[in-house]
Design an enzyme around this catalytic site. Structure first.
Site, PDB file in Angstrom:
ATOM      1  CG  LEU A 296       4.226   2.516   8.127  1.00 24.04           C
ATOM      2  CD1 LEU A 296       4.628   1.050   8.100  1.00 24.04           C
ATOM      3  CD2 LEU A 296       3.562   2.852   9.452  1.00 24.04           C
TER       4      LEU A 296
ATOM      5  CB  CYS B  30      -0.913  -0.017   1.228  1.00 20.10           C
ATOM      6  SG  CYS B  30      -1.790   1.534   1.522  1.00 20.10           S
TER       7      CYS B  30
ATOM      8  CG  PHE C 221      -2.390   5.990   0.060  1.00 29.55           C
ATOM      9  CD1 PHE C 221      -2.396   7.338  -0.247  1.00 29.55           C
ATOM     10  CD2 PHE C 221      -2.916   5.100  -0.867  1.00 29.55           C
ATOM     11  CE1 PHE C 221      -2.937   7.799  -1.442  1.00 29.55           C
ATOM     12  CE2 PHE C 221      -3.453   5.541  -2.062  1.00 29.55           C
ATOM     13  CZ  PHE C 221      -3.459   6.891  -2.354  1.00 29.55           C
ATOM     14  CB  CYS C 222       0.585   1.633   4.287  1.00 29.80           C
ATOM     15  SG  CYS C 222      -1.163   1.192   4.255  1.00 29.80           S
ATOM     16  CB  THR C 223       4.998   3.032   1.641  1.00 31.86           C
ATOM     17  OG1 THR C 223       4.800   1.628   1.406  1.00 31.86           O
ATOM     18  CG2 THR C 223       6.474   3.350   1.515  1.00 31.86           C
TER      19      THR C 223
END
Length: 202
Positions: free
Chosen positions: A78, A71, A73-75
């Site tokens: 984080l 994902c 957006f997740c990268t």
């Protein structure tokens, strides 16, 4: 042979799923500010167990639930928290990322993005369910995810097409939630600056 969905079709299906998730009152079980945070013990990216009690032994804890290594957006999220990590640690807080994916994929996420905080694997989603975040991907999106190279069972190590809603919590040393935000729209995330501000007030 099934016809592959095209870019505009995929975007429309994604938007439809977000709208359905938002309309389903699916977040009614998410802990709110002042609620006790569900306890957990999960393996990090190298297999060591990390517990909420252990995190709270030294200060407040920031819990970031994300979808997976696949994902973007997740990268970005984080990575953003990595930039805030020195300030969080200066304030006495710890930080963990949590997903349903396997430890191997958690390790990939940590190494690929040079994360210096624990990335935990909630295999089977029990902890994410306790936080009221787990939902099943609609059938009409499962083929799309396969086309995109995101077969969730392979990443999650299960037969289920489940994901957590992206969410962030700040838990104080007494185990109470002091910041809670769960967002059905996978393109949206909590602002790390708001999270840090909460930590600084504790």
């Amino acid at each position: 042979m099934k016809k592959s969905a095209r870019g505009p079709d995929i975007a429309a299906l994604m938007d439809q799923a977000v709208a359905e998730l938002a309309d389903a009152d699916s977040l009614t079980m998410v802990p709110g500010v002042g609620d006790p945070a569900p306890k957990f013990e999960l393996p990090n990216q190298i297999g060591a167990l990390v517990s909420l009690d252990g995190l709270l032994a030294t200060g407040p804890a920031v819990l970031v639930f994300y979808r997976g290594v696949w994902c973007p957006f997740c990268t970005l999220t984080l990575r953003a928290y990595e930039q805030y990590l020195p300030d969080l640690r200066s304030a006495g807080a710890s930080l963990v990322g949590i997903s349903l994916q396997t430890p191997d994929d958690s390790l990939t996420m940590a190494e690929r993005n040079r994360l210096s905080y624990p990335v935990l694997s909630d295999l089977g989603g029990a902890v994410s369910s306790n936080y009221g975040l787990v939902f099943k991907l609609p059938n009409y999106l499962q083929e799309v995810y396969r086309q995109l190279g995101h077969p969730l069972p392979a990443f999650n190590g299960t037969d289920d097409w489940e994901l957590p809603v992206s969410a962030t919590f700040v838990v104080d040393r007494s185990g109470l939630v002091r910041f809670a935000e769960a967002l059905p729209d996978y393109t949206q995330r909590s602002d790390p600056a708001d999270v840090l501000a909460t930590v600084m007030r504790l």
